[in-house]
Design a protein around this motif. Structure first.
Motif, PDB file in Angstrom:
ATOM      1  N   VAL A   1     -22.334   1.185 -38.647  1.00  0.00           N
ATOM      2  CA  VAL A   1     -22.239   2.418 -37.987  1.00  0.00           C
ATOM      3  C   VAL A   1     -21.032   3.263 -38.267  1.00  0.00           C
ATOM      4  N   PRO A   2     -21.011   4.266 -38.902  1.00  0.00           N
ATOM      5  CA  PRO A   2     -20.225   5.183 -39.411  1.00  0.00           C
ATOM      6  C   PRO A   2     -19.559   5.870 -38.127  1.00  0.00           C
ATOM      7  N   TYR A   3     -18.266   6.585 -38.398  1.00  0.00           N
ATOM      8  CA  TYR A   3     -17.686   7.369 -37.423  1.00  0.00           C
ATOM      9  C   TYR A   3     -17.721   6.660 -35.981  1.00  0.00           C
ATOM     10  N   ALA A   4     -17.486   5.263 -35.983  1.00  0.00           N
ATOM     11  CA  ALA A   4     -17.603   4.596 -34.750  1.00  0.00           C
ATOM     12  C   ALA A   4     -16.925   4.902 -33.451  1.00  0.00           C
ATOM     13  N   ASP A   5     -15.794   5.402 -33.554  1.00  0.00           N
ATOM     14  CA  ASP A   5     -15.017   6.027 -32.369  1.00  0.00           C
ATOM     15  C   ASP A   5     -15.518   7.142 -31.661  1.00  0.00           C
TER      16      ASP A   5
END
Length: 404
Positions: A151-155
């Motif tokens: 999963v990208p850009y998790a924050d």
């Protein structure tokens, strides 16, 4: 490094569970991957051990051959999981967190993301606005009907559950936050549903049932759900909906029997481009039927929520216009009645935290209402077949046997 089994599209009507390789913090070439995304580095991403991953009606459209999805595409965009590895740029999400993954992939940096329009992020898909996991023309991000997923850009993207034990107790409900519950809720919000509303929901599949659940949560007085499948109508009736059997003809007469008048305050299209006709045409594909019906049965000045999927490429359509997404809708009727229309992918992040709180504090039973049915990952092909045949269920895949 462990294997990673996943559900893979292998041609019309055919999926297989295969080993697709363990995820990495880089986009690699493969079926459906936009060439401009190949080699993209993802230090802001995490690796999830998938706890629950659902079969969606949108997946079914692809498997039926009704989109331009390429063979070999790893499917799945409704993901709930446990963080087992974080990239070097991830600051707030930690290993061990249990999280819901919005099906929209969003960067959090572009104009649309900053305006809350996360369904049409400008930076994650080189071809057009908007992206999703395991989905046709959505940039080639690997799907999550798998044991593990990146999963990208998790924050930015991940919704963390506040308590692990509580989350696992309610995991069937929380699994609906990735897509269908926010999508159904979005359909109702954009249709203007509020306290005392009368609501018409076209379609008693999982999104339609989620929309009906959402309408009650928003205070609707009467919720009518229309379908042509008896089992699905029975499921809608099980939690207080009035039902409309479109095999019996035009819904207006049935609405009038229920309300005493043939129009509603708000309507939701939870069917999309594979709609059937009504009455004698109930087994014939009539892709504009639902759109025209919701315009017809909604009062002047009302609003329509249209979370049902419509596509720009449908090789299985009944005519050349529909193959390009051109439908014979009665726009003049909608204009004359001053109706408002809202279309497009639900911006999941606009709603998922509030809906999580409603679940955790027992204000809603979304899993019960959509008849969530848990099956192992290796039974996914059977689940797809049964769903395609109209099963009144929402199939939840359990790759690691973690769901009670």
């Amino acid at each position: 490094m462990p294997e990673n089994k996943a559900v893979v599209y292998r041609g019309m009507g055919h999926v297989e569970v295969e080993n697709v390789g363990y995820p990495a913090f880089e986009i690699k070439d493969g079926p459906g991957v936009n060439p401009d995304n190949v080699g993209r580095q993802l230090p802001h991403g995490v690796i999830l051990k998938v706890i629950a991953t659902n079969i969606c009606g949108s997946d079914q459209h692809m498997v039926r051959g009704r989109t331009t999805a390429p063979e070999g595409l790893t499917l799945g965009h409704e993901i709930t999981g446990e963080v087992i590895e974080t990239g070097p740029d991830v600051e707030f999400i930690k290993t061990g967190d249990l999280v819901s993954v919005p099906f929209n992939i969003a960067c959090g940096r572009c104009r649309n993301c900053k305006e809350g329009k996360t369904g049409v992020c400008m930076n994650v898909n080189p071809e057009r606005a908007g992206s999703a996991y395991g989905y046709v023309d959505m940039g080639g991000w690997v799907g999550g009907q798998a044991e593990y997923v990146m999963v990208p850009y998790a924050d930015w993207n991940l919704l963390k559950f506040p308590d692990r034990d509580q989350a696992m107790e309610k995991i069937r409900d929380l699994a609906m936050l990735a897509d269908i519950f926010p999508t159904g809720f979005h359909g109702c919000v954009t249709a203007g549903v509020g306290p005392g509303s009368t609501v018409y929901v076209a379609g008693a599949g999982p999104v339609g049932l989620a929309a009906a659940t959402s309408a009650f949560l928003l205070g609707a007085a009467v919720v009518m759900v229309a379908d042509l499948q008896k089992d699905r109508l029975d499921q809608a009736r099980s939690f207080g909906c009035e039902t409309i059997d479109v095999t019996q003809g035009d819904p207006r007469a049935q609405i009038e029997q229920i309300l005493g008048e043939p129009e509603v305050d708000a309507a939701v299209d939870a069917v999309g481009f594979e709609a059937r006709g009504h009455g004698d045409d109930a087994q014939t594909e009539r892709p504009a039927t639902v759109l025209n019906t919701i315009m017809d049965v909604t009062r002047a000045g009302g609003a329509l929520g249209i979370p049902g999927l419509y596509v720009t490429g449908d090789p299985g359509a009944s005519d050349d216009a529909a193959k390009e997404g051109s439908l014979s809708i009665r726009l003049g009727l909608g204009w004359a009645k001053s109706l408002s229309f809202t279309t497009g992918q639900c911006p999941v992040m606009r709603y998922n935290r509030q809906l999580m709180m409603a679940i955790l504090h027992d204000r809603v039973q979304i899993a019960k209402n959509v008849n969530a049915t848990v099956i192992p990952l290796d039974q996914a092909p059977q689940g797809y077949t049964e769903f395609d045949q109209g099963a009144a269920r929402k199939y939840v895949l359990d790759p690691h046997g973690m769901i009670k």
